[in-house]
Design a protein around this motif. Structure first.
Motif, PDB file in Angstrom:
ATOM      1  N   LEU A   1      -7.905   1.875  -4.901  1.00 18.49           N
ATOM      2  CA  LEU A   1      -8.000   0.845  -3.870  1.00 18.49           C
ATOM      3  C   LEU A   1      -9.013   1.246  -2.802  1.00 18.49           C
ATOM      4  O   LEU A   1      -9.826   0.430  -2.364  1.00 18.49           O
ATOM      5  CB  LEU A   1      -6.635   0.573  -3.247  1.00 18.49           C
ATOM      6  CG  LEU A   1      -6.592  -0.495  -2.153  1.00 18.49           C
ATOM      7  CD1 LEU A   1      -7.104  -1.835  -2.668  1.00 18.49           C
ATOM      8  CD2 LEU A   1      -5.173  -0.634  -1.610  1.00 18.49           C
ATOM      9  N   ARG A   2      -8.964   2.521  -2.387  1.00 17.25           N
ATOM     10  CA  ARG A   2      -9.954   3.002  -1.400  1.00 17.25           C
ATOM     11  C   ARG A   2     -11.375   2.832  -1.918  1.00 17.25           C
ATOM     12  O   ARG A   2     -12.270   2.410  -1.191  1.00 17.25           O
ATOM     13  CB  ARG A   2      -9.692   4.476  -1.063  1.00 17.25           C
ATOM     14  CG  ARG A   2      -8.668   4.667   0.011  1.00 17.25           C
ATOM     15  CD  ARG A   2      -8.618   6.130   0.484  1.00 17.25           C
ATOM     16  NE  ARG A   2      -7.248   6.446   0.787  1.00 17.25           N
ATOM     17  CZ  ARG A   2      -6.365   6.979  -0.033  1.00 17.25           C
ATOM     18  NH1 ARG A   2      -6.708   7.309  -1.247  1.00 17.25           N
ATOM     19  NH2 ARG A   2      -5.126   7.210   0.353  1.00 17.25           N
TER      20      ARG A   2
ATOM     21  N   LEU B   1     -12.451   0.649  -4.088  1.00 18.36           N
ATOM     22  CA  LEU B   1     -12.786  -0.772  -4.106  1.00 18.36           C
ATOM     23  C   LEU B   1     -13.079  -1.293  -2.703  1.00 18.36           C
ATOM     24  O   LEU B   1     -14.016  -2.089  -2.503  1.00 18.36           O
ATOM     25  CB  LEU B   1     -11.643  -1.592  -4.724  1.00 18.36           C
ATOM     26  CG  LEU B   1     -11.441  -1.386  -6.225  1.00 18.36           C
ATOM     27  CD1 LEU B   1     -10.135  -2.025  -6.666  1.00 18.36           C
ATOM     28  CD2 LEU B   1     -12.612  -1.971  -7.001  1.00 18.36           C
ATOM     29  N   LEU B   2     -12.293  -0.857  -1.723  1.00 13.23           N
ATOM     30  CA  LEU B   2     -12.509  -1.308  -0.344  1.00 13.23           C
ATOM     31  C   LEU B   2     -13.792  -0.753   0.258  1.00 13.23           C
ATOM     32  O   LEU B   2     -14.450  -1.414   1.044  1.00 13.23           O
ATOM     33  CB  LEU B   2     -11.303  -0.938   0.530  1.00 13.23           C
ATOM     34  CG  LEU B   2     -10.021  -1.687   0.209  1.00 13.23           C
ATOM     35  CD1 LEU B   2      -8.853  -1.111   1.016  1.00 13.23           C
ATOM     36  CD2 LEU B   2     -10.159  -3.172   0.493  1.00 13.23           C
ATOM     37  N   ASP B   3     -14.128   0.474  -0.120  1.00  9.75           N
ATOM     38  CA  ASP B   3     -15.357   1.086   0.390  1.00  9.75           C
ATOM     39  C   ASP B   3     -16.600   0.439  -0.215  1.00  9.75           C
ATOM     40  O   ASP B   3     -17.678   0.489   0.357  1.00  9.75           O
ATOM     41  CB  ASP B   3     -15.372   2.593   0.113  1.00  9.75           C
ATOM     42  CG  ASP B   3     -14.360   3.347   0.967  1.00  9.75           C
ATOM     43  OD1 ASP B   3     -13.883   2.774   1.971  1.00  9.75           O
ATOM     44  OD2 ASP B   3     -14.033   4.495   0.614  1.00  9.75           O
ATOM     45  N   GLY B   4     -16.446  -0.158  -1.373  1.00  5.41           N
ATOM     46  CA  GLY B   4     -17.570  -0.811  -2.029  1.00  5.41           C
ATOM     47  C   GLY B   4     -18.478   0.184  -2.695  1.00  5.41           C
ATOM     48  O   GLY B   4     -18.285   1.397  -2.623  1.00  5.41           O
TER      49      GLY B   4
ATOM     50  N   VAL C   1       0.830  -1.207   0.000  1.00  2.00           N
ATOM     51  CA  VAL C   1       0.000   0.000   0.000  1.00  2.00           C
ATOM     52  C   VAL C   1       0.867   1.260   0.000  1.00  2.00           C
ATOM     53  O   VAL C   1       0.565   2.235  -0.689  1.00  2.00           O
ATOM     54  CB  VAL C   1      -0.979  -0.013   1.197  1.00  2.00           C
ATOM     55  CG1 VAL C   1      -1.693   1.316   1.352  1.00  2.00           C
ATOM     56  CG2 VAL C   1      -1.993  -1.145   1.016  1.00  2.00           C
TER      57      VAL C   1
END
Length: 118
Positions: free
Chosen positions: A109-110, A112-115, A98
């Motif tokens: 990436l943020r 994708l992680l947050d959805g 990261v």
């Protein structure tokens, strides 16, 4: 010139095949790779990728032309998971990964992680 690891060149060949999207010959593929690898080296890698079932090939005249047979994202993702699985400290590996992301990669990436937003 520093020699790259064979695994790195294999990854570069796979990426070049993915970008090509269609059958491509060794010479054409080689011209798009950094560091001017030898024709025979690229050809050997293509033969090995074919043996692994990652590429398909068809004969055109006396030469083969190659095309990627697998989803590149799945292939890279599986390799990343393998590296994490065998790391003695997976958290440190993720942290380093990261830290080394570009700002754009970190932003993505943020997301994708947050959805998906609801």
């Amino acid at each position: 010139m520093a020699r790259r690891q064979l695994g790195q060149l294999e990854a570069e060949v796979l990426a070049a095949l993915a970008a090509a999207g269609d059958f491509v010959g060794t010479a054409d593929l080689r011209s798009g790779l950094a560091g001017d690898p030898a024709y025979t080296t690229v050809n050997t890698i293509l033969f090995r990728l074919h043996d692994k079932g990652l590429v398909t090939r068809k004969r055109v005249g006396r030469q083969f032309r190659y095309r990627l047979m697998v989803d590149e994202a799945r292939l890279v993702s599986d390799r990343m998971h393998d590296h994490l699985r065998f790391a003695s400290d997976p958290s440190s590996v993720l942290s380093r990964f990261v830290q080394d992301l570009s700002p754009e990669q970190a932003r993505r990436l943020r997301e994708l992680l947050d959805g998906p937003e609801e």
